[in-house]
Write a protein that holds these residues in place. Structure first.
Motif, PDB file in Angstrom:
ATOM      1  N   ASP A 213       1.215  -4.716   0.365  1.00  0.00           N
ATOM      2  CA  ASP A 213       0.240  -5.271  -0.572  1.00  0.00           C
ATOM      3  C   ASP A 213       0.994  -6.113  -1.592  1.00  0.00           C
ATOM      4  O   ASP A 213       2.003  -5.654  -2.131  1.00  0.00           O
ATOM      5  CB  ASP A 213      -0.522  -4.131  -1.255  1.00  0.00           C
ATOM      6  CG  ASP A 213      -1.723  -4.650  -2.028  1.00  0.00           C
ATOM      7  OD1 ASP A 213      -2.338  -5.627  -1.570  1.00  0.00           O
ATOM      8  OD2 ASP A 213      -2.037  -4.079  -3.082  1.00  0.00           O
ATOM      9  N   ALA A 218       3.493  -0.562  -0.050  1.00  0.00           N
ATOM     10  CA  ALA A 218       2.696   0.376  -0.866  1.00  0.00           C
ATOM     11  C   ALA A 218       2.860   1.797  -0.341  1.00  0.00           C
ATOM     12  O   ALA A 218       2.825   2.753  -1.104  1.00  0.00           O
ATOM     13  CB  ALA A 218       1.227  -0.041  -0.858  1.00  0.00           C
ATOM     14  N   THR A 309      -3.632   3.827  -2.391  1.00  0.00           N
ATOM     15  CA  THR A 309      -2.322   3.228  -2.635  1.00  0.00           C
ATOM     16  C   THR A 309      -2.418   1.824  -3.237  1.00  0.00           C
ATOM     17  O   THR A 309      -1.524   1.394  -3.947  1.00  0.00           O
ATOM     18  CB  THR A 309      -1.461   3.161  -1.358  1.00  0.00           C
ATOM     19  OG1 THR A 309      -2.254   2.619  -0.308  1.00  0.00           O
ATOM     20  CG2 THR A 309      -0.938   4.505  -0.955  1.00  0.00           C
ATOM     21  N   THR A 310      -3.484   1.108  -2.938  1.00  0.00           N
ATOM     22  CA  THR A 310      -3.559  -0.284  -3.408  1.00  0.00           C
ATOM     23  C   THR A 310      -4.691  -0.511  -4.400  1.00  0.00           C
ATOM     24  O   THR A 310      -4.764  -1.571  -5.021  1.00  0.00           O
ATOM     25  CB  THR A 310      -3.795  -1.262  -2.236  1.00  0.00           C
ATOM     26  OG1 THR A 310      -5.111  -1.016  -1.718  1.00  0.00           O
ATOM     27  CG2 THR A 310      -2.778  -1.078  -1.135  1.00  0.00           C
TER      28      THR A 310
END
Ligand SMILES: Nc1ncnc2c1ncn2[C@@H]1O[C@H](COP(=O)(O)OP(=O)(O)OP(=O)(O)O)[C@@H](O)[C@H]1O
Ligand SMILES: [Mg+2]
Length: 324
Positions: A213, A218, A309-310
């Motif tokens: 990302d 990530a 995670t993003t």
């Protein structure tokens, strides 16, 4: 097969207001021999840029990498002999037949005519291309074309194959057929590094998944590791709300319980590994005379991992793309 250390790529002066684009920032990867490694990420994440550096097509701005044991900065000639690369756009010559494309590719890699013909015959059989391989490529469907691309990528028996979005645009059936071909390559010992936007593809095909990302990694691991690392398995244990407090007190001190939440009629337990926690937790509840009315164990989806995670869902971008 691949080890990178702080790999970077900055494109000078072409971003917004003429600023530089940091397409890849300090990427550290480890790809093991014989695995299918999936590079997952939204548009512009830096997947193709990373792949172009690893295939020697683009010089990195910083960091280092070893590909099949060779130093990327100094031994690109050797790396090229060991790898195959199928780009996002593919590379067939439209006016030739699929078979001719395969043989030509083999010859370009230095195979004798006999060896190239032999290998092309083998691939036609293996990828079931008999029906169309003697027609011109311009008449092929998207899936047939991707099969020829894949064949061209492995004509010279590479140890490591790079595939940039091999299944984008294919219908679901062609896509799963294509996965079978990629798995066959793994059975033959070829390491496969592929990029994809499709979460279910990464989940069912890839041994290791790397989520990219904004040019950085990530998260990285097996699908199961990523799911567990991010959220843990979820045990939904149905019971009377009167029993919530007692059950909570009983379970919240367990080291594998990360979080407990309640719904109208169930306790939601977030645990490290559901299959280990469940057989230990149930007897505790029975002993405490808590009646369990329903029971459900679930794993988070890769999209939930991506979201955590993003901060964004890939599913939406995926859906948007499919609608284009
Ligand atoms: N030659 C270039 N010059 C300037 N910027 C570039 C160049 N190539 C790529 N970029 C930029 O680098 C970023 C990463 O691009 P890249 O093609 O690696 O993304 P990607 O993850 O492969 O995306 P996609 O899923 O759309 O294929 C993007 O912002 C892109 O515009
Ligand atoms: Mg790309």
């Amino acid at each position: 097969m691949i080890v990178t250390q702080d790999l970077c790529k900055t494109f000078p002066g072409r971003g917004g207001h003429g600023s530089a684009v940091e397409a890849v920032k300090n990427v550290n990867l480890q790809v093991k021999q014989g695995e299918i490694f999936g590079f997952l990420g939204p548009n512009g994440a830096g997947k193709t840029t990373t792949m172009r550096m690893l295939t020697t097509l683009l010089p990195p701005s910083g960091g280092s990498a070893h590909i099949v044991g060779h130093n990327l900065a100094r031994e690109s000639k050797y790396i090229r002999q060991e790898i195959g690369y199928v780009s996002q756009k593919g590379g067939c010559y439209e006016l030739a037949t699929g078979y001719e494309n395969l043989v030509l590719q083999g010859r370009l890699y230095g195979l004798s005519r006999a060896a190239a013909v032999h290998k092309a015959d083998e691939l036609v059989q293996s990828f079931h291309m008999e029906e169309y391989c003697h027609r011109k490529v311009k008449t092929y469907s998207g899936g047939q074309r991707r099969h020829v691309d894949l064949g061209m990528g492995v004509m010279h028996n590479p140890k490591l194959l790079f595939l940039d979005e091999p299944t984008t645009g294919l219908d679901p059936t062609s896509r799963t057929n294509f996965w079978d071909e990629i798995k066959k390559l793994r059975e033959r010992g070829i390491t496969v590094f592929l990029t994809t936007h499709y979460l279910e593809e990464a989940d069912s095909l890839c041994d290791t998944i790397c989520i990219m990302d904004h040019g950085t990694v990530a998260a990285q691991g097996t699908a199961l590791e990523l799911k567990r690392h991010v959220a843990g398995d979820v045990l939904s244990i149905g019971m009377s709300p009167d029993a919530f407090a007692q059950a909570k007190a009983l379970l919240e001190t367990r080291p594998d319980v990360r979080d407990i939440q309640t719904t109208a009629d169930a306790l939601k337990l977030y645990v490290d590994a559901g299959e280990h926690a469940l057989p230990e937790i149930l007897p505790l509840l029975v002993q405490a005379k808590i009646t369990v009315t329903t029971l459900e164990m679930a794993r988070p989806s890769l999209d939930e991992v991506f979201l955590k995670t993003t901060g964004r869902s890939l599913q939406n971008e995926d859906g948007k793309e499919a609608a284009q």
